[in-house]
Scaffold this motif. Sequence first.
Motif, PDB file in Angstrom:
ATOM      1  N   ASN A 245     -42.199  -8.304 -84.730  1.00 48.14           N
ATOM      2  CA  ASN A 245     -42.720  -9.494 -84.433  1.00 48.14           C
ATOM      3  C   ASN A 245     -44.016  -9.919 -85.332  1.00 48.14           C
ATOM      4  O   ASN A 245     -44.677 -10.946 -84.912  1.00 48.14           O
ATOM      5  CB  ASN A 245     -42.873  -9.621 -83.002  1.00 48.14           C
ATOM      6  N   VAL A 246     -44.468  -9.264 -86.322  1.00 49.02           N
ATOM      7  CA  VAL A 246     -45.885  -9.632 -87.157  1.00 49.02           C
ATOM      8  C   VAL A 246     -45.375 -10.548 -88.018  1.00 49.02           C
ATOM      9  O   VAL A 246     -46.492 -11.182 -88.360  1.00 49.02           O
ATOM     10  CB  VAL A 246     -46.449  -8.180 -87.543  1.00 49.02           C
ATOM     11  N   GLY A 247     -44.225 -10.925 -88.351  1.00 52.03           N
ATOM     12  CA  GLY A 247     -43.838 -11.773 -89.112  1.00 52.03           C
ATOM     13  C   GLY A 247     -43.461 -11.436 -90.666  1.00 52.03           C
ATOM     14  O   GLY A 247     -43.562 -12.123 -91.532  1.00 52.03           O
ATOM     15  N   LYS A 248     -43.000 -10.334 -90.680  1.00 54.04           N
ATOM     16  CA  LYS A 248     -42.445  -9.661 -92.074  1.00 54.04           C
ATOM     17  C   LYS A 248     -41.430 -10.675 -92.618  1.00 54.04           C
ATOM     18  O   LYS A 248     -41.381 -10.916 -93.642  1.00 54.04           O
ATOM     19  CB  LYS A 248     -41.948  -8.333 -91.692  1.00 54.04           C
ATOM     20  N   SER A 249     -40.312 -10.898 -91.353  1.00 61.47           N
ATOM     21  CA  SER A 249     -39.239 -11.717 -92.239  1.00 61.47           C
ATOM     22  C   SER A 249     -39.877 -13.150 -92.680  1.00 61.47           C
ATOM     23  O   SER A 249     -39.200 -13.570 -93.446  1.00 61.47           O
ATOM     24  CB  SER A 249     -38.101 -11.677 -91.204  1.00 61.47           C
ATOM     25  N   SER A 250     -40.683 -13.572 -91.625  1.00 64.64           N
ATOM     26  CA  SER A 250     -40.808 -14.858 -92.242  1.00 64.64           C
ATOM     27  C   SER A 250     -41.720 -14.993 -93.395  1.00 64.64           C
ATOM     28  O   SER A 250     -41.674 -15.841 -94.363  1.00 64.64           O
ATOM     29  CB  SER A 250     -42.133 -15.346 -91.064  1.00 64.64           C
TER      30      SER A 250
ATOM     31  N   THR B  78     -36.863 -14.366 -85.481  1.00 61.84           N
ATOM     32  CA  THR B  78     -36.888 -14.849 -84.347  1.00 61.84           C
ATOM     33  C   THR B  78     -37.998 -14.202 -83.350  1.00 61.84           C
ATOM     34  O   THR B  78     -38.978 -13.259 -84.058  1.00 61.84           O
ATOM     35  CB  THR B  78     -35.800 -14.200 -83.520  1.00 61.84           C
TER      36      THR B  78
ATOM     37  N   ASN C  40     -51.298 -11.297 -90.884  1.00 56.92           N
ATOM     38  CA  ASN C  40     -50.435 -12.857 -90.967  1.00 56.92           C
ATOM     39  C   ASN C  40     -50.827 -13.498 -89.430  1.00 56.92           C
ATOM     40  O   ASN C  40     -51.644 -13.008 -88.823  1.00 56.92           O
ATOM     41  CB  ASN C  40     -49.149 -12.252 -90.837  1.00 56.92           C
ATOM     42  N   LYS C  41     -50.204 -14.511 -89.511  1.00 50.97           N
ATOM     43  CA  LYS C  41     -50.731 -15.703 -88.364  1.00 50.97           C
ATOM     44  C   LYS C  41     -52.159 -16.108 -88.297  1.00 50.97           C
ATOM     45  O   LYS C  41     -52.812 -16.068 -87.319  1.00 50.97           O
ATOM     46  CB  LYS C  41     -50.018 -15.024 -87.062  1.00 50.97           C
TER      47      LYS C  41
ATOM     48  N   ASP D 131     -53.097 -18.752 -88.831  1.00 51.02           N
ATOM     49  CA  ASP D 131     -53.423 -20.068 -88.302  1.00 51.02           C
ATOM     50  C   ASP D 131     -53.689 -19.886 -86.714  1.00 51.02           C
ATOM     51  O   ASP D 131     -53.802 -21.043 -85.850  1.00 51.02           O
ATOM     52  CB  ASP D 131     -51.866 -20.924 -88.242  1.00 51.02           C
TER      53      ASP D 131
ATOM     54  N   SER E  87     -50.603 -17.251 -93.450  1.00 46.61           N
ATOM     55  CA  SER E  87     -49.904 -17.704 -92.490  1.00 46.61           C
ATOM     56  C   SER E  87     -48.516 -18.192 -93.063  1.00 46.61           C
ATOM     57  O   SER E  87     -48.344 -18.839 -93.839  1.00 46.61           O
ATOM     58  CB  SER E  87     -50.423 -18.982 -91.809  1.00 46.61           C
ATOM     59  N   ALA E  88     -47.399 -17.272 -92.565  1.00 43.36           N
ATOM     60  CA  ALA E  88     -46.147 -17.743 -92.918  1.00 43.36           C
ATOM     61  C   ALA E  88     -45.648 -19.144 -92.583  1.00 43.36           C
ATOM     62  O   ALA E  88     -44.848 -19.776 -93.115  1.00 43.36           O
ATOM     63  CB  ALA E  88     -45.401 -16.820 -92.527  1.00 43.36           C
ATOM     64  N   THR E  89     -46.414 -19.484 -91.264  1.00 47.68           N
ATOM     65  CA  THR E  89     -45.948 -20.821 -90.751  1.00 47.68           C
ATOM     66  C   THR E  89     -46.438 -21.922 -91.420  1.00 47.68           C
ATOM     67  O   THR E  89     -45.675 -22.994 -91.899  1.00 47.68           O
ATOM     68  CB  THR E  89     -46.256 -20.814 -89.148  1.00 47.68           C
TER      69      THR E  89
HETATM   70  N1  LIG Z   1     -48.052 -18.972 -85.565  1.00 47.63           N
HETATM   71  C1  LIG Z   1     -47.374 -18.493 -86.291  1.00 47.63           C
HETATM   72  N2  LIG Z   1     -46.300 -17.578 -86.024  1.00 47.63           N
HETATM   73  C2  LIG Z   1     -45.716 -16.972 -86.739  1.00 47.63           C
HETATM   74  C3  LIG Z   1     -46.137 -16.669 -88.219  1.00 47.63           C
HETATM   75  N3  LIG Z   1     -45.466 -15.737 -88.821  1.00 47.63           N
HETATM   76  C4  LIG Z   1     -44.208 -15.498 -88.108  1.00 47.63           C
HETATM   77  N4  LIG Z   1     -44.429 -16.107 -86.884  1.00 47.63           N
HETATM   78  C5  LIG Z   1     -43.513 -15.954 -85.726  1.00 47.63           C
HETATM   79  O1  LIG Z   1     -43.615 -14.844 -85.206  1.00 47.63           O
HETATM   80  C6  LIG Z   1     -42.304 -14.845 -84.739  1.00 47.63           C
HETATM   81  C7  LIG Z   1     -41.803 -13.136 -85.318  1.00 47.63           C
HETATM   82  O2  LIG Z   1     -41.641 -13.379 -86.671  1.00 47.63           O
HETATM   83  P1  LIG Z   1     -40.702 -12.518 -87.530  1.00 47.63           P
HETATM   84  O3  LIG Z   1     -40.830 -13.063 -89.257  1.00 47.63           O
HETATM   85  O4  LIG Z   1     -39.253 -12.430 -87.291  1.00 47.63           O
HETATM   86  O5  LIG Z   1     -41.327 -11.227 -87.800  1.00 47.63           O
HETATM   87  P2  LIG Z   1     -41.012  -9.671 -88.011  1.00 47.63           P
HETATM   88  O6  LIG Z   1     -40.082  -8.954 -86.799  1.00 47.63           O
HETATM   89  O7  LIG Z   1     -42.063  -8.910 -88.488  1.00 47.63           O
HETATM   90  O8  LIG Z   1     -39.822  -9.922 -89.172  1.00 47.63           O
HETATM   91  C8  LIG Z   1     -41.419 -15.665 -85.018  1.00 47.63           C
HETATM   92  O9  LIG Z   1     -41.341 -16.532 -83.896  1.00 47.63           O
HETATM   93  C9  LIG Z   1     -42.029 -16.371 -86.050  1.00 47.63           C
HETATM   94  O10 LIG Z   1     -41.944 -17.801 -85.989  1.00 47.63           O
HETATM   95  C10 LIG Z   1     -47.554 -16.951 -88.712  1.00 47.63           C
HETATM   96  O11 LIG Z   1     -48.123 -17.189 -89.744  1.00 47.63           O
HETATM   97  N5  LIG Z   1     -48.077 -18.324 -87.544  1.00 47.63           N
END
Ligand SMILES: Nc1nc2c(ncn2[C@@H]2O[C@H](COP(=O)(O)OP(=O)(O)O)[C@@H](O)[C@H]2O)c(=O)[nH]1
Length: 455
Positions: free
Chosen positions: A235-240, A254, A339-340, A342, A357-359
């Motif tokens: 959930n840290v945003g790797k996939s994003s 997700t 990450n994040k 924002d 920020s991936a977003t």
């Molecule tokens: N606000 C914010 N949310 C993010 C960012 N990157 C990812 N997210 C959210 O964090 C959640 C997990 O992202 P995901 O890419 O699946 O994380 P993973 O488990 O590390 O692969 C999702 O709901 C994304 O939309 C970011 O830069 N900012």
Amino acid sequence: MEFATDDSIVAIATPPGRGGIGVVRIGGPSAQTIALQILGRNEQLTPRHATFARITAGRPLTGRHEGLGDEVVATYFQAPHSYTGQDIVEISAHGSPVVLNAIVRAAMNGGARLARPGEFTLRAFLNGKRDLVQAEAVGDLIAAATPLQARVAFDQLEGTLTRRIAEVDRVLFDLIAKLEASLDFPDEGYHFVTPAEVGTTIGHVIRDLDQLLVAAGRGRMIREGATVVFAGRPNVGKSSLFNVLAGVDRAIVTNVPGTTRDLVTEIVDIEGIAVTLVDTAGWSASTDVVETEGVLRGQNARGIADLIVVVVDQSEALSSEDRQLLEATASQRRLVVLNKADLVDAVSGFGRTLRVSATTGAGIEDLRCAIAAALAGDDALRDTASISNTRHIRLLEEARTHLNAAQVAAQEEGTPEEFVLTDLQAARAKFDEVVGVRTSEDVLAHIFENFCIGK
Ligand SMILES: Nc1nc2c(ncn2[C@@H]2O[C@H](COP(=O)(O)OP(=O)(O)O)[C@@H](O)[C@H]2O)c(=O)[nH]1
Ligand SMILES: [Mg+2]
């Protein structure tokens, strides 16, 4: 394996499939004769002129292919002014596999043999048109996936590496000549070179070689690409981040932790380096079997990575999982990314660590640059690396070993000059092998079998 060059060979030189134009290349002593038969022409072709012809059934394109015909343009490159140094005729037809194959068959009926992969370039090498480094560069240029790869390959094609090796080799040759001259006149007690000079000169050669080898690591990365693995707790945003860098939604994003269970990979051009991005499952002490499997694969992927991007969610305080991963990767080549950016900043102690920020896309360009710099050094783009090929790197490292031995021998009081000479000559032999002055036939066969047919 014998490399014959006295027969004529034929191949389709353009990629398989359909296209506006397709080229059949015929090379060898009877290339012109064979081409004239196919073109149904009695008059010789003028070198370097485009000759229009209509090929139809009733000429060698008959038999099963009755009725087949096309309008073609033939260009004759007369020996020695051709790619291979032998006669070559290139027949450009419409890019239909049916037509092109019929022309190839007609050439074979006329006495040509189907070319092996890389055989045209091999002949160019055997006829002294190109040295081995340049011949290999042709293959690299064709295989290049990024503009930077193409630039490095073209640089080698132009002979940059060959020249640098020749410079080092010249110094070595001069030293060998002086040492041999000293040996030839032992009784006069006259020395053409002092032991101190021998040591200094070898030192210079080693320094030059080291410069080449330092650039080689970067060159190899550019030529062969690199693997970059994303790691971090769920959930840290790797996939994003993976998706943003890849420019496609490949990895599943997700807000349910632990969704990425398999490895997802994508090859992207990062500042000219062909990077295989690998998204991994979250790094956690999971109980779910499928997820655990994903975590294991993630760990294996980290083991083979050229670079690990450790992703931390900066909107949450560091967890023990984050700390464990940071510790586990501390000794590897890695990049820590917050990450994040924002959201609120909840982590501390990271100083000037990259915030993205991936977003919103903030900091992503910096992340690209940081990945390229971590992989290939800051000057990856400014300075074109001369060596990129592992064969060259290995040979130059072997040359260096011989030079070290020569230097040790030269510095020892009373070592006979023959000892130093033997090592110096062994080093030169390695240089010769790089450019192909003495290369065994198996090595040549191996190098050229990776080419495409028609090159
Ligand atoms: N606000 C914010 N949310 C993010 C960012 N990157 C990812 N997210 C959210 O964090 C959640 C997990 O992202 P995901 O890419 O699946 O994380 P993973 O488990 O590390 O692969 C999702 O709901 C994304 O939309 C970011 O830069 N900012
Ligand atoms: Mg994920």
